[in-house]
Design an enzyme around this catalytic site. Structure first.
Site, PDB file in Angstrom:
ATOM      1  CD  GLU A 115     -13.206  13.620  31.509  1.00  0.00           C
ATOM      2  OE1 GLU A 115     -12.809  14.025  30.657  1.00  0.00           O
ATOM      3  OE2 GLU A 115     -13.612  14.408  32.490  1.00  0.00           O
ATOM      4  CG  ASP A 116     -12.762  11.245  27.590  1.00  0.00           C
ATOM      5  OD1 ASP A 116     -13.746  12.423  27.469  1.00  0.00           O
ATOM      6  OD2 ASP A 116     -11.669  10.877  28.164  1.00  0.00           O
ATOM      7  NE  ARG A 155     -16.397  11.987  24.007  1.00  0.00           N
ATOM      8  CZ  ARG A 155     -15.628  12.690  24.310  1.00  0.00           C
ATOM      9  NH1 ARG A 155     -14.826  12.467  22.788  1.00  0.00           N
ATOM     10  NH2 ARG A 155     -14.775  13.034  25.079  1.00  0.00           N
ATOM     11  CE  LYS A 186     -11.325  15.883  32.403  1.00  0.00           C
ATOM     12  NZ  LYS A 186     -11.999  16.822  31.737  1.00  0.00           N
TER      13      LYS A 186
END
Length: 563
Positions: A239-240, A150, A168
């Protein structure tokens, strides 16, 4: 004596290590001692001269993606120069290093790939995870991991999702001073369901549909078990991940290691910080607020939960706080008569009796505009990942209800924003208090210039990571993110508010990270997750830990020979 870097290599090897390479900035003495004479041009440059050259090259690039590639290449050859360039131009380069440009970089990852960075662990390597981690020579302070499913609002990008952890961690260093050699991006490659990637001959990931179910969870479990054995003190940021996986992994592992999810917890702290600042303009309190969230993903869940925590902290009960929040998804307002609701949606679903009194066309599908007109929220938040969800009618309804409506279209990249900053200003006749998830230029309306504050998670997660690392904090709690929100809101000045912004400018982001780090450590001590001794001289301790990109003298020491 100035701190120096000690190395046991010299010559061309030194020039290929981006952590030690200074290029033309090596002094004459260093060139002689490190066997660099003749390997670089004879001119000795200052870092300022180098910055002028690389910035000129950066500005010459014609597209945002070309600028992204230029910055990545600079990072690959000279980390200090790269981070100093970013530090000096943070507002200009943040959108290139991260959202929105990083989204395109992820989509084209396999086509623009230059040099390895971080670790890639494929599902097929599940029996060798610990040895793969051991292949990384350093001991990381902060790890960012993704499975690429995602990515921003772009969906499944497979191995291309590695661009997000890399980006990041650039921000962990640029914004909070985590030393670049103490950061590690990790890509967990479990396949992809994106047919464009599977059919791309240049795709660099494994070519099969995503592993799911018990096999997927067993793979994640093995990764965490190996991570705890190899680097038990590292901070791990998820993350994601897909919403269900993101929520599951955070709940499953938060009591086993120092870990958090920026999409859920970092986004929430960023939003609440902006609201705390906005309430200084509306002169209201948190319990006075009524919130509508457009979108029901992981970030919406985190935002709602932290709003509840903030309201309970000011005296409301759990049920009272939850009734002040409503969610709207692709099927309309979430109501209690909807079958088979997930737990998060059920917690904020509106009652049948309440909805019976609404003026709407179809009670089975109450639109966002109808929700606003009936519920009369003070705050409208967008996490939908769908462009133009905040229509003129929706924003106009917010402005009709509130003298100073708080309108936060937070989806990114820019193409996914619920509305533009200019639309929100114009449709509210300049009265809306606005912050966006992606960067927008200042808006001029009726002769006034509005600086658009960006609700950028970079105002939060680097400082959280800094605090966890410096404070040797053992676990991450929700209370740390509420304290983070308050600390960030405290960095918003009266001048910021007067300009229309509810977040500080990125030029002050290291100050924000420092404040957040101190807040996290103090809460960690209060909750028993960090040693009280760290509070002695805390602010100086955090300041000293923040790495700054400047050249340090390099001294050669030959490797020791063991008998």
């Amino acid at each position: 004596m100035e701190d120096c870097i000690t190395v046991n290599v010299s010559g061309s090897t030194l020039l290929t290590d981006p952590l030690t390479n200074k290029g033309t900035a090596f002094s004459p003495d260093e060139r002689a001692a490190l066997h660099l004479d003749g390997l670089v041009p004879p001119a000795v440059c200052t870092i300022d001269q180098q910055l002028e050259r690389v910035y000129e090259n950066y500005r010459a690039k014609q597209t945002p993606l070309e600028r992204y590639i230029h910055l990545a290449s600079l990072q690959d050859r000279n980390e200090t120069l790269f981070f100093r360039l970013v530090h000096d131009h943070i507002e200009e380069m943040m959108p290139v290093l991260y959202t929105p440009v990083v989204g395109e970089a992820c989509q084209k990852f396999s086509h623009i790939y230059r040099r390895p960075r971080g670790l890639y662990i494929a599902y097929e390597q599940r029996d060798a995870i610990e040895s793969i981690l051991a292949n990384y020579a350093e001991s990381p302070a902060v790890i960012v991991v993704t499975d690429g499913e995602r990515i921003l609002g772009l969906g499944d990008q497979g191995v291309g999702g590695m661009g997000i952890p890399i980006g990041k961690l650039c921000l962990y260093t640029a914004c909070a001073g985590i030393p670049p050699d103490r950061t590690l991006p990790i890509m967990l490659d479990v396949g992809t369901d994106n047919p464009d990637l599977l059919n791309d001959p240049m795709y660099l990931g494994t070519r099969h549909p995503r592993i799911r179910g018990t096999e997927y969870q067993a793979f994640i479990d093995r990764f965490i078990e190996a991570l705890i054995r190899v680097w038990p003190e590292a901070v791990l940021q998820w993350e994601d991940f897909l919403k269900a996986n993101a929520i599951t992994q955070l709940a499953r592992f938060r009591d086993r290691l120092c870990t958090f999810n920026d999409d859920i917890q970092g986004t929430a702290a960023t939003v609440i910080a902006g609201v705390y600042a906005a309430l200084r303009l509306t002169r209201q309190s948190m319990p006075d607020q009524r919130i509508v969230i457009a979108g029901a993903g992981a970030s919406a869940q985190g935002i709602a939960a932290l709003f509840v925590a903030a309201m309970r902290d000011e005296g409301l009960s759990l049920d009272e706080a939850r009734t002040r929040i409503a969610t709207v998804d692709s099927r309309g307002l979430v109501t209690r008569d909807r079958p088979n609701m997930e737990e998060f949606k059920a917690a904020y679903a509106r009652t049948v009796d309440e909805v019976a009194a609404y003026a709407c066309r179809d009670r089975a599908h109450i639109t966002l505009e109808e929700t606003v007109r009936n519920l009369r929220p003070t705050i409208l938040i967008g996490t939908s990942g769908t462009a133009s969800v905040f229509t003129e009618a929706v924003v106009g309804a917010m402005a009709a209800i509130n003298e100073r409506p708080i309108v936060l279209p937070l989806s990114n990249p820019t193409s996914k924003s619920e509305c533009t900053a200019e639309e929100a200003v114009r449709w509210s006749d300049g009265r809306a208090i606005i912050a966006t998830g992606s960067p927008f230029e200042p808006v001029v309306y009726c002769g006034r210039t509005y600086r658009v504050g960006q609700g950028n998670n970079a105002l939060v997660f680097p400082g959280v990571g800094l605090g966890l690392w410096v404070g040797h904090v053992r676990r991450v709690t929700d209370a740390m993110f509420l304290d983070t929100a308050r600390a960030l809101a405290g960095q918003v000045t009266e001048a910021d508010l007067a300009s229309g912004a509810i977040y500080p400018p990125l030029s002050r982001i290291r100050d924000c990270s420092h404040a957040v780090a101190c807040a996290v450590i103090r809460r960690g001590v209060t909750e028993g997750h960090a040693a009280p001794a760290v509070l002695n001289g805390l602010e100086d301790t955090v300041s000293r830990a923040m790495w700054f990109p400047r050249y340090r003298p390099i001294r050669y020491e030959p490797p020791q020979r063991h008998p």
